[in-house]
Scaffold this motif. Structure first.
Motif, PDB file in Angstrom:
ATOM      1  N   ASP A 124       1.002  -1.111  -0.172  1.00  0.00           N
ATOM      2  CA  ASP A 124       0.424  -0.032   0.187  1.00  0.00           C
ATOM      3  C   ASP A 124       0.745   1.416  -0.061  1.00  0.00           C
ATOM      4  O   ASP A 124       1.777   1.153   0.136  1.00  0.00           O
ATOM      5  CB  ASP A 124      -0.971   0.187   1.584  1.00  0.00           C
ATOM      6  N   SER A 127       2.321   4.332  -4.836  1.00  0.00           N
ATOM      7  CA  SER A 127       3.634   5.769  -5.298  1.00  0.00           C
ATOM      8  C   SER A 127       4.417   6.054  -4.735  1.00  0.00           C
ATOM      9  O   SER A 127       4.704   7.264  -4.876  1.00  0.00           O
ATOM     10  CB  SER A 127       2.306   7.159  -5.903  1.00  0.00           C
ATOM     11  N   ASN A 128       4.631   5.898  -3.392  1.00  0.00           N
ATOM     12  CA  ASN A 128       5.978   6.449  -2.877  1.00  0.00           C
ATOM     13  C   ASN A 128       6.825   5.873  -2.474  1.00  0.00           C
ATOM     14  O   ASN A 128       7.904   6.888  -2.029  1.00  0.00           O
ATOM     15  CB  ASN A 128       5.025   6.635  -0.996  1.00  0.00           C
ATOM     16  N   PHE A 265      -7.087  10.563  10.942  1.00  0.00           N
ATOM     17  CA  PHE A 265      -6.902  10.258  10.136  1.00  0.00           C
ATOM     18  C   PHE A 265      -8.310  10.625   9.155  1.00  0.00           C
ATOM     19  O   PHE A 265      -8.827   9.615   9.362  1.00  0.00           O
ATOM     20  CB  PHE A 265      -6.190   9.179   9.753  1.00  0.00           C
ATOM     21  N   TYR A 267      -9.626   9.800   4.872  1.00  0.00           N
ATOM     22  CA  TYR A 267     -10.389  10.346   3.632  1.00  0.00           C
ATOM     23  C   TYR A 267     -11.923  10.331   3.123  1.00  0.00           C
ATOM     24  O   TYR A 267     -11.876   8.966   3.274  1.00  0.00           O
ATOM     25  CB  TYR A 267      -9.107   9.257   3.204  1.00  0.00           C
ATOM     26  N   LYS A 277     -12.209   7.014  -1.265  1.00  0.00           N
ATOM     27  CA  LYS A 277     -10.716   6.449  -2.229  1.00  0.00           C
ATOM     28  C   LYS A 277     -10.326   4.950  -1.535  1.00  0.00           C
ATOM     29  O   LYS A 277     -10.531   3.824  -2.293  1.00  0.00           O
ATOM     30  CB  LYS A 277      -9.679   7.248  -2.556  1.00  0.00           C
TER      31      LYS A 277
END
Ligand code: FDP
Length: 340
Positions: A124, A127-128, A265, A267, A277
Protein backbone atom coordinates in the motif's frame (compact mmCIF):
# COMPACT_ATOMS: atom_id res chain seq x y z
CA UNK A 1 27.00 -5.71 35.78
CA UNK A 2 23.26 -5.20 35.93
CA UNK A 3 22.01 -8.77 35.46
CA UNK A 4 18.36 -7.76 35.72
CA UNK A 5 18.71 -5.28 32.85
CA UNK A 6 20.72 -7.82 30.92
CA UNK A 7 17.97 -10.39 31.37
CA UNK A 8 15.45 -7.87 30.05
CA UNK A 9 17.40 -7.53 26.84
CA UNK A 10 17.98 -11.21 26.31
CA UNK A 11 14.49 -12.43 27.09
CA UNK A 12 13.06 -11.50 23.73
CA UNK A 13 9.36 -11.82 23.02
CA UNK A 14 9.41 -12.77 19.36
CA UNK A 15 6.18 -12.67 17.38
CA UNK A 16 6.24 -16.49 17.16
CA UNK A 17 6.53 -16.82 20.94
CA UNK A 18 3.82 -14.21 21.40
CA UNK A 19 1.38 -15.98 19.10
CA UNK A 20 2.13 -19.39 20.63
CA UNK A 21 1.50 -17.91 24.10
CA UNK A 22 -1.85 -16.60 22.85
CA UNK A 23 -2.62 -19.97 21.29
CA UNK A 24 -1.96 -21.78 24.58
CA UNK A 25 -4.92 -19.88 26.08
CA UNK A 26 -7.17 -21.95 23.80
CA UNK A 27 -6.43 -25.63 24.53
CA UNK A 28 -8.70 -26.72 21.66
CA UNK A 29 -6.59 -24.74 19.17
CA UNK A 30 -4.73 -26.84 16.59
CA UNK A 31 -2.25 -24.09 15.76
CA UNK A 32 -3.74 -23.26 12.36
CA UNK A 33 -3.76 -19.52 13.05
CA UNK A 34 -0.15 -19.57 14.27
CA UNK A 35 0.90 -21.34 11.08
CA UNK A 36 -1.03 -18.86 8.92
CA UNK A 37 0.54 -15.94 10.74
CA UNK A 38 4.05 -17.34 10.37
CA UNK A 39 3.49 -17.38 6.60
CA UNK A 40 2.29 -13.75 6.68
CA UNK A 41 5.36 -12.82 8.71
CA UNK A 42 7.60 -14.50 6.14
CA UNK A 43 5.89 -12.48 3.38
CA UNK A 44 6.53 -9.27 5.34
CA UNK A 45 10.22 -10.10 5.80
CA UNK A 46 10.58 -10.84 2.10
CA UNK A 47 8.88 -7.59 1.05
CA UNK A 48 10.89 -5.65 3.64
CA UNK A 49 14.12 -6.95 2.12
CA UNK A 50 12.93 -6.06 -1.39
CA UNK A 51 11.79 -2.57 -0.35
CA UNK A 52 15.15 -1.92 1.33
CA UNK A 53 16.87 -2.59 -1.97
CA UNK A 54 14.44 -0.48 -4.01
CA UNK A 55 16.72 2.57 -3.99
CA UNK A 56 19.45 0.45 -5.57
CA UNK A 57 17.09 -0.62 -8.36
CA UNK A 58 19.04 1.12 -11.10
CA UNK A 59 22.28 -0.37 -9.86
CA UNK A 60 21.27 -3.97 -9.29
CA UNK A 61 18.16 -4.26 -11.43
CA UNK A 62 14.97 -4.36 -9.39
CA UNK A 63 11.46 -3.01 -9.70
CA UNK A 64 10.90 -2.70 -13.40
CA UNK A 65 14.58 -2.44 -14.34
CA UNK A 66 16.72 -4.99 -16.13
CA UNK A 67 19.13 -6.92 -13.93
CA UNK A 68 22.70 -7.94 -14.63
CA UNK A 69 21.55 -11.12 -16.33
CA UNK A 70 19.50 -9.00 -18.71
CA UNK A 71 16.21 -10.23 -17.19
CA UNK A 72 13.29 -7.85 -16.82
CA UNK A 73 12.61 -7.53 -13.06
CA UNK A 74 9.18 -7.33 -11.53
CA UNK A 75 7.76 -4.13 -10.13
CA UNK A 76 7.76 -4.16 -6.32
CA UNK A 77 3.98 -4.21 -5.97
CA UNK A 78 3.65 -7.12 -8.40
CA UNK A 79 6.50 -8.96 -6.68
CA UNK A 80 4.97 -8.36 -3.23
CA UNK A 81 1.65 -9.71 -4.42
CA UNK A 82 3.25 -12.89 -5.72
CA UNK A 83 5.15 -13.34 -2.48
CA UNK A 84 2.02 -13.04 -0.34
CA UNK A 85 -0.20 -15.17 -2.57
CA UNK A 86 2.39 -17.96 -2.56
CA UNK A 87 3.04 -17.67 1.18
CA UNK A 88 -0.68 -17.76 1.98
CA UNK A 89 -1.57 -20.63 -0.34
CA UNK A 90 1.41 -22.71 0.81
CA UNK A 91 0.35 -22.27 4.44
CA UNK A 92 -2.46 -24.74 3.69
CA UNK A 93 -4.67 -22.68 5.99
CA UNK A 94 -6.45 -20.37 3.53
CA UNK A 95 -9.42 -20.86 1.24
CA UNK A 96 -10.09 -17.41 -0.29
CA UNK A 97 -7.64 -14.58 -0.90
CA UNK A 98 -8.54 -11.05 -1.96
CA UNK A 99 -5.62 -8.88 -3.02
CA UNK A 100 -5.61 -5.27 -4.11
CA UNK A 101 -3.49 -6.38 -7.06
CA UNK A 102 -5.91 -8.99 -8.40
CA UNK A 103 -9.22 -8.17 -10.07
CA UNK A 104 -10.79 -11.46 -8.96
CA UNK A 105 -10.67 -13.26 -5.62
CA UNK A 106 -8.37 -16.29 -5.53
CA UNK A 107 -10.17 -19.48 -4.54
CA UNK A 108 -7.54 -21.85 -3.20
CA UNK A 109 -7.56 -25.32 -4.75
CA UNK A 110 -9.30 -27.90 -2.49
CA UNK A 111 -6.16 -29.91 -1.64
CA UNK A 112 -4.49 -26.80 -0.13
CA UNK A 113 -7.50 -25.32 1.62
CA UNK A 114 -7.88 -24.24 5.23
CA UNK A 115 -10.50 -22.27 7.12
CA UNK A 116 -9.14 -18.72 6.78
CA UNK A 117 -9.89 -16.01 4.22
CA UNK A 118 -7.23 -13.34 3.92
CA UNK A 119 -7.83 -9.90 2.40
CA UNK A 120 -4.70 -7.83 1.80
CA UNK A 121 -2.98 -4.99 0.08
CA UNK A 122 0.53 -6.34 -0.52
CA UNK A 123 2.17 -2.93 -0.99
CA UNK A 124 0.00 0.00 0.00
CA UNK A 125 1.15 3.53 -0.79
CA UNK A 126 3.16 2.28 -3.75
CA UNK A 127 3.25 5.73 -5.38
CA UNK A 128 5.79 6.53 -2.62
CA UNK A 129 8.27 3.77 -3.51
CA UNK A 130 10.53 5.84 -5.73
CA UNK A 131 11.10 8.57 -3.14
CA UNK A 132 11.82 6.21 -0.24
CA UNK A 133 8.79 7.15 1.87
CA UNK A 134 7.34 4.50 4.23
CA UNK A 135 4.94 2.04 2.63
CA UNK A 136 3.34 -1.11 3.96
CA UNK A 137 1.33 -4.31 3.71
CA UNK A 138 -2.18 -4.38 5.21
CA UNK A 139 -4.10 -7.58 5.98
CA UNK A 140 -7.35 -8.76 7.51
CA UNK A 141 -8.37 -12.33 8.33
CA UNK A 142 -11.80 -13.96 8.41
CA UNK A 143 -12.53 -17.50 9.52
CA UNK A 144 -15.23 -19.57 7.83
CA UNK A 145 -17.07 -22.62 9.06
CA UNK A 146 -16.96 -24.73 5.93
CA UNK A 147 -13.65 -24.48 4.06
CA UNK A 148 -14.85 -27.14 1.62
CA UNK A 149 -17.44 -24.78 0.16
CA UNK A 150 -15.39 -21.58 -0.13
CA UNK A 151 -17.64 -18.89 -1.60
CA UNK A 152 -17.16 -15.20 -2.37
CA UNK A 153 -19.79 -14.35 0.28
CA UNK A 154 -17.28 -15.57 2.86
CA UNK A 155 -15.20 -12.42 2.33
CA UNK A 156 -18.11 -10.05 1.78
CA UNK A 157 -18.63 -9.81 5.51
CA UNK A 158 -18.59 -6.78 7.82
CA UNK A 159 -15.21 -5.92 9.28
CA UNK A 160 -16.42 -6.68 12.81
CA UNK A 161 -16.37 -10.38 11.81
CA UNK A 162 -12.62 -10.35 11.22
CA UNK A 163 -10.65 -12.53 13.63
CA UNK A 164 -7.41 -10.61 13.15
CA UNK A 165 -5.96 -7.67 11.29
CA UNK A 166 -2.62 -5.94 10.98
CA UNK A 167 -0.11 -4.12 8.89
CA UNK A 168 3.62 -4.15 8.34
CA UNK A 169 5.29 -0.81 7.74
CA UNK A 170 8.49 -0.67 5.73
CA UNK A 171 10.00 2.54 7.07
CA UNK A 172 13.04 3.63 9.04
CA UNK A 173 12.41 0.33 10.78
CA UNK A 174 10.16 -2.54 9.76
CA UNK A 175 7.22 -2.66 12.17
CA UNK A 176 4.42 -5.20 12.29
CA UNK A 177 1.27 -4.18 14.17
CA UNK A 178 -1.21 -6.94 14.93
CA UNK A 179 -4.51 -7.49 16.66
CA UNK A 180 -6.14 -10.86 17.15
CA UNK A 181 -9.13 -9.24 18.82
CA UNK A 182 -7.70 -8.63 22.28
CA UNK A 183 -5.70 -5.44 22.02
CA UNK A 184 -3.01 -4.27 19.64
CA UNK A 185 0.69 -5.15 19.76
CA UNK A 186 3.60 -3.84 17.72
CA UNK A 187 6.73 -5.80 16.76
CA UNK A 188 9.92 -4.44 15.21
CA UNK A 189 12.11 -6.51 12.92
CA UNK A 190 15.58 -7.02 14.32
CA UNK A 191 17.51 -7.39 11.05
CA UNK A 192 20.42 -9.14 12.76
CA UNK A 193 18.13 -11.86 14.13
CA UNK A 194 15.58 -11.83 11.32
CA UNK A 195 12.89 -11.86 14.02
CA UNK A 196 10.05 -9.51 14.88
CA UNK A 197 10.42 -8.52 18.55
CA UNK A 198 7.61 -7.14 20.71
CA UNK A 199 8.48 -3.45 21.09
CA UNK A 200 5.04 -1.83 21.46
CA UNK A 201 2.95 -3.98 23.83
CA UNK A 202 -0.75 -3.20 24.23
CA UNK A 203 -0.92 -0.04 22.12
CA UNK A 204 -3.61 2.42 23.22
CA UNK A 205 -4.38 5.48 21.12
CA UNK A 206 -4.63 8.77 23.09
CA UNK A 207 -8.29 9.66 23.72
CA UNK A 208 -7.86 13.00 22.00
CA UNK A 209 -5.11 14.01 19.60
CA UNK A 210 -3.25 17.07 18.41
CA UNK A 211 -2.87 16.06 14.77
CA UNK A 212 -5.20 15.79 11.77
CA UNK A 213 -4.16 14.00 8.60
CA UNK A 214 -5.90 14.54 5.26
CA UNK A 215 -5.15 15.39 1.63
CA UNK A 216 -6.19 19.05 1.78
CA UNK A 217 -5.72 19.36 -1.97
CA UNK A 218 -9.20 17.86 -2.26
CA UNK A 219 -10.78 20.51 0.01
CA UNK A 220 -12.77 22.27 -2.70
CA UNK A 221 -14.76 19.07 -3.27
CA UNK A 222 -15.40 18.12 0.39
CA UNK A 223 -18.82 17.80 1.94
CA UNK A 224 -19.98 20.15 4.74
CA UNK A 225 -19.05 18.07 7.83
CA UNK A 226 -15.52 17.34 6.57
CA UNK A 227 -14.92 21.01 5.73
CA UNK A 228 -16.29 22.08 9.15
CA UNK A 229 -14.13 19.56 11.00
CA UNK A 230 -10.91 20.65 9.28
CA UNK A 231 -11.84 24.31 9.89
CA UNK A 232 -12.25 23.47 13.60
CA UNK A 233 -8.84 21.78 13.63
CA UNK A 234 -7.21 24.95 12.29
CA UNK A 235 -9.32 27.61 14.01
CA UNK A 236 -10.75 26.10 17.21
CA UNK A 237 -13.35 28.34 18.82
CA UNK A 238 -13.23 26.72 22.28
CA UNK A 239 -9.82 28.13 23.20
CA UNK A 240 -8.00 24.85 22.55
CA UNK A 241 -4.79 24.98 20.49
CA UNK A 242 -5.00 24.40 16.74
CA UNK A 243 -4.12 20.89 15.60
CA UNK A 244 -1.02 20.18 13.49
CA UNK A 245 -1.40 18.82 9.98
CA UNK A 246 0.61 15.73 9.05
CA UNK A 247 -0.04 13.91 5.78
CA UNK A 248 2.36 11.42 4.27
CA UNK A 249 -0.02 10.07 1.63
CA UNK A 250 0.80 6.49 2.54
CA UNK A 251 -2.02 5.00 4.58
CA UNK A 252 0.08 2.63 6.68
CA UNK A 253 2.44 5.43 7.73
CA UNK A 254 -0.37 7.92 8.41
CA UNK A 255 -2.37 5.38 10.41
CA UNK A 256 0.72 4.18 12.32
CA UNK A 257 1.48 7.73 13.45
CA UNK A 258 -2.17 8.26 14.35
CA UNK A 259 -2.22 5.06 16.42
CA UNK A 260 0.92 6.01 18.36
CA UNK A 261 0.51 9.80 18.72
CA UNK A 262 -3.27 10.17 18.51
CA UNK A 263 -5.34 12.42 16.30
CA UNK A 264 -7.39 11.62 13.27
CA UNK A 265 -6.76 10.32 9.76
CA UNK A 266 -9.42 11.02 7.17
CA UNK A 267 -9.99 10.12 3.55
CA UNK A 268 -13.47 11.55 3.09
CA UNK A 269 -15.92 11.40 0.23
CA UNK A 270 -15.73 14.31 -2.18
CA UNK A 271 -17.65 15.46 -5.22
CA UNK A 272 -15.24 13.67 -7.54
CA UNK A 273 -15.11 10.43 -5.49
CA UNK A 274 -18.42 10.03 -3.64
CA UNK A 275 -17.16 6.79 -2.05
CA UNK A 276 -13.76 8.16 -1.11
CA UNK A 277 -10.62 6.44 -2.32
CA UNK A 278 -9.71 3.75 0.16
CA UNK A 279 -10.81 0.15 -0.23
CA UNK A 280 -13.15 -1.39 2.30
CA UNK A 281 -11.83 -4.92 2.61
CA UNK A 282 -8.10 -4.45 2.80
CA UNK A 283 -7.63 -0.81 3.88
CA UNK A 284 -10.67 0.46 5.79
CA UNK A 285 -11.55 -2.75 7.70
CA UNK A 286 -8.11 -3.82 8.98
CA UNK A 287 -7.22 -0.27 10.05
CA UNK A 288 -10.64 0.23 11.68
CA UNK A 289 -10.26 -3.09 13.52
CA UNK A 290 -6.88 -1.98 14.90
CA UNK A 291 -8.20 1.48 15.85
CA UNK A 292 -11.11 0.04 17.81
CA UNK A 293 -8.87 -2.50 19.50
CA UNK A 294 -6.58 0.35 20.55
CA UNK A 295 -9.48 2.32 22.05
CA UNK A 296 -10.15 4.62 19.10
CA UNK A 297 -13.02 4.77 16.63
CA UNK A 298 -13.61 4.51 12.92
CA UNK A 299 -16.54 6.04 11.05
CA UNK A 300 -17.58 6.19 7.40
CA UNK A 301 -19.62 9.39 7.57
CA UNK A 302 -22.74 7.24 7.93
CA UNK A 303 -21.96 4.38 10.27
CA UNK A 304 -19.33 2.55 12.33
CA UNK A 305 -16.87 1.41 9.66
CA UNK A 306 -16.75 -2.19 10.93
CA UNK A 307 -20.55 -2.53 10.47
CA UNK A 308 -20.36 -1.86 6.74
CA UNK A 309 -21.31 -4.86 4.59
CA UNK A 310 -19.32 -4.79 1.34
CA UNK A 311 -21.10 -5.82 -1.84
CA UNK A 312 -17.98 -6.04 -4.01
CA UNK A 313 -14.46 -7.12 -3.14
CA UNK A 314 -12.83 -3.87 -4.29
CA UNK A 315 -15.51 -1.53 -2.89
CA UNK A 316 -14.39 1.87 -1.53
CA UNK A 317 -15.60 3.88 1.44
CA UNK A 318 -14.93 7.26 3.04
CA UNK A 319 -13.10 6.85 6.34
CA UNK A 320 -12.47 8.89 9.50
CA UNK A 321 -10.41 7.05 12.09
CA UNK A 322 -8.37 7.79 15.16
CA UNK A 323 -8.69 9.11 18.69
CA UNK A 324 -12.08 8.46 20.28
CA UNK A 325 -12.96 12.09 21.04
CA UNK A 326 -11.86 13.41 17.65
CA UNK A 327 -13.97 10.87 15.77
CA UNK A 328 -16.84 11.66 18.14
CA UNK A 329 -16.66 15.29 16.94
CA UNK A 330 -16.84 14.20 13.32
CA UNK A 331 -19.85 11.98 14.09
CA UNK A 332 -21.59 14.94 15.73
CA UNK A 333 -21.00 17.10 12.63
CA UNK A 334 -22.52 14.44 10.36
CA UNK A 335 -25.45 13.96 12.76
CA UNK A 336 -26.08 17.73 12.76
CA UNK A 337 -26.07 17.83 8.96
CA UNK A 338 -28.46 14.88 8.78
CA UNK A 339 -30.84 16.69 11.13
CA UNK A 340 -30.64 19.91 9.12
P1 FDP B 1 -1.24 5.06 -3.13
O1 FDP B 1 -2.22 5.71 -4.05
O2 FDP B 1 0.13 5.66 -3.16
O3 FDP B 1 -1.19 3.55 -3.26
O4 FDP B 1 -4.92 3.64 -1.36
C1 FDP B 1 -3.67 3.92 -1.71
C2 FDP B 1 -3.06 5.18 -1.12
O5 FDP B 1 -1.78 5.35 -1.60
C3 FDP B 1 -2.99 5.16 0.43
O6 FDP B 1 -1.90 4.45 0.92
C4 FDP B 1 -2.94 6.63 0.76
O7 FDP B 1 -3.40 6.92 2.06
C5 FDP B 1 -3.79 7.26 -0.30
O8 FDP B 1 -3.80 6.35 -1.40
C6 FDP B 1 -3.26 8.59 -0.75
O9 FDP B 1 -4.14 9.17 -1.64
P2 FDP B 1 -3.98 10.68 -2.20
O10 FDP B 1 -2.74 10.67 -3.04
O11 FDP B 1 -5.22 10.91 -2.98
O12 FDP B 1 -3.86 11.59 -1.02
Amino acid sequence: MDHAADAMHTDLMTITRFVLNEQSKYPESRGDFSILLSHIVLGCKFVCAAVNKAGLAKLIGLAGETNVQGEEQKKLDVLSNEVFVKALVSSGRTCILVSEEDEEAIIVEPSKRGKYCVVFDPLDGSSNIDCGVSIGTIFGIYMIKDAGAARLEDVLQPGKNMVAAGYCMYGSSCTLVLSTGSGVNGFTLDPSLGEFILTHPDIKIPKKGKIYSVNEGNAKNWDGPTAKFVEKCKFPKDGSPAKSLRYIGSMVADVHRTLLYGGVFLYPADKKSPNGKLRVLYEVFPMSFLMEQAGGQSFTGKERALDLVPKKIHERSPIFLGSYDDVEEIKALYAAEEKA
